[in-house]
Design a protein around this motif. Structure first.
Motif, short mmCIF file in Angstrom:
data_model
loop_
_atom_site.label_atom_id
_atom_site.label_comp_id
_atom_site.label_asym_id
_atom_site.label_seq_id
_atom_site.Cartn_x
_atom_site.Cartn_y
_atom_site.Cartn_z
N UNK A 1 1.34 -1.15 0.21
CA UNK A 1 0.10 0.08 0.02
C UNK A 1 1.29 1.11 0.08
N UNK A 2 2.05 1.43 0.66
CA UNK A 2 2.80 2.56 0.64
C UNK A 2 2.97 2.91 -0.27
N UNK A 3 3.75 1.41 -1.32
CA UNK A 3 4.50 1.89 -2.76
C UNK A 3 3.20 2.39 -4.02
N UNK A 4 1.93 2.07 -4.02
CA UNK A 4 1.70 2.57 -4.71
C UNK A 4 0.72 3.31 -4.26
N UNK A 5 0.62 3.72 -3.15
CA UNK A 5 0.04 5.44 -2.97
C UNK A 5 1.05 6.19 -2.64
N UNK A 6 2.21 5.85 -3.19
CA UNK A 6 3.74 6.81 -3.05
C UNK A 6 3.79 7.08 -1.50
N UNK A 7 3.28 6.80 -0.96
CA UNK A 7 4.07 6.78 0.07
C UNK A 7 3.25 7.61 1.50
N UNK A 8 2.16 7.18 0.86
CA UNK A 8 0.64 7.92 1.60
C UNK A 8 0.07 6.81 2.53
N UNK A 9 0.89 5.52 2.61
CA UNK A 9 -0.07 4.84 3.60
C UNK A 9 0.39 5.77 5.27
N UNK A 10 -0.55 5.40 5.65
CA UNK A 10 -0.58 5.86 7.79
C UNK A 10 -1.25 4.35 8.51
N UNK A 11 -0.64 4.58 9.98
CA UNK A 11 -0.94 3.68 10.55
C UNK A 11 -1.48 4.22 11.92
N UNK A 12 -2.18 3.49 13.01
CA UNK A 12 -2.11 3.82 14.07
C UNK A 12 -1.12 4.20 15.06
N UNK A 13 -0.94 4.49 16.04
CA UNK A 13 0.56 5.19 16.87
C UNK A 13 0.77 3.36 17.07
N UNK A 14 -0.16 2.48 17.98
CA UNK A 14 0.42 1.17 18.43
C UNK A 14 -0.69 0.13 17.56
#
Length: 235
Positions: free
Chosen positions: A182-195
């Protein structure tokens, strides 16, 4: 008119590398269903149609979750009698949004399903919301806008994290790591919760269309995904 939502479940019931049972994940259908059931009309489909395999581990894991257990007891017909996904292609005009339930199963059959990818393109072309939770966002990796542009290019997305995959001991048997891809395809726009395991839901605008893309990271995010689907439908 009551809005209609198409819910897609996996038909893949075993981990390829081990033969262990898998499928769709109980709370990731149960909690959105609880949010949506009285406000929209739901149609359930899967690649093969008929019974969509429920991951037995999710039943055990969420045996103390009242919403999941009530859903398990009362709504069995929803996943035992699914429509065949390809039969939904000519019916896209009937629906107002599409939602993909997670579980490890979708990683194997829905990531590359031409039928699923065609459906997503059609929903996006009509500016209809596309939603997915946990491993469900794998369906977006190869999805394109009508222009051919990757649907999540430059779009903030989430999905099951690498840390969470490691924690459940499944990293070595997955065809790929969802967070990484997801990070690759989105161009580094993957995000996730703090934990790990905390709720995280993000809403973005699909590339090349006016469609809303709603993604949730993990089981804890499933109910919120349902709420965001309602919001996107103006409910």
């Amino acid at each position: 008119m009551t809005p209609k939502v198409l819910i897609v479940l996996t038909s893949h019931g075993k981990i390829d590398a081990t033969g262990n049972p898998t499928g769709w994940y109980l709370p990731e259908f149960a909690h959105p269903h609880e949010v949506l059931k009285n406000k929209v009309s739901l149609t359930i489909a899967s690649p093969k149609g008929g019974e969509a395999p429920l991951d037995p581990a999710s039943v055990k894991m969420f045996e103390s979750d009242a919403v999941s257990q009530t859903f398990l007891k009362e709504q069995r017909a929803l996943w035992e009698n699914t429509h065949k996904l390809e039969d939904m292609l000519p019916r896209v005009g009937e629906f107002d949004a599409i939602f993909y339930v997670g579980g490890h199963g979708p990683m194997f059959d829905l990531t590359t399903s031409k039928t699923s990818l065609s459906l997503i393109t059609a929903f996006a072309a009509s500016n209809k919301p596309v939603a997915a939770v946990c491993h469900g966002p794998c369906v977006l990796l190869n999805a394109t806008a009508p222009s051919g542009e990757r649907l999540i290019s430059g779009v903030t997305v989430t999905g099951f994290s690498n840390d969470e995959e490691d924690a459940v001991g499944a990293s070595s048997v997955m065809p790929f790591m969802l967070e990484t891809e997801l990070g690759k395809v989105s161009g580094g726009k993957y995000v996730k919760a703090a934990e790990p395991w905390e709720e995280k839901v993000v809403v973005g605008k699909a590339a090349g269309t006016g469609s809303v893309v709603i993604t949730g990271q993990n089981p804890a995010s499933a109910g919120k995904v349902g709420e965001e689907i309602l919001r996107a439908l103006g409910l």
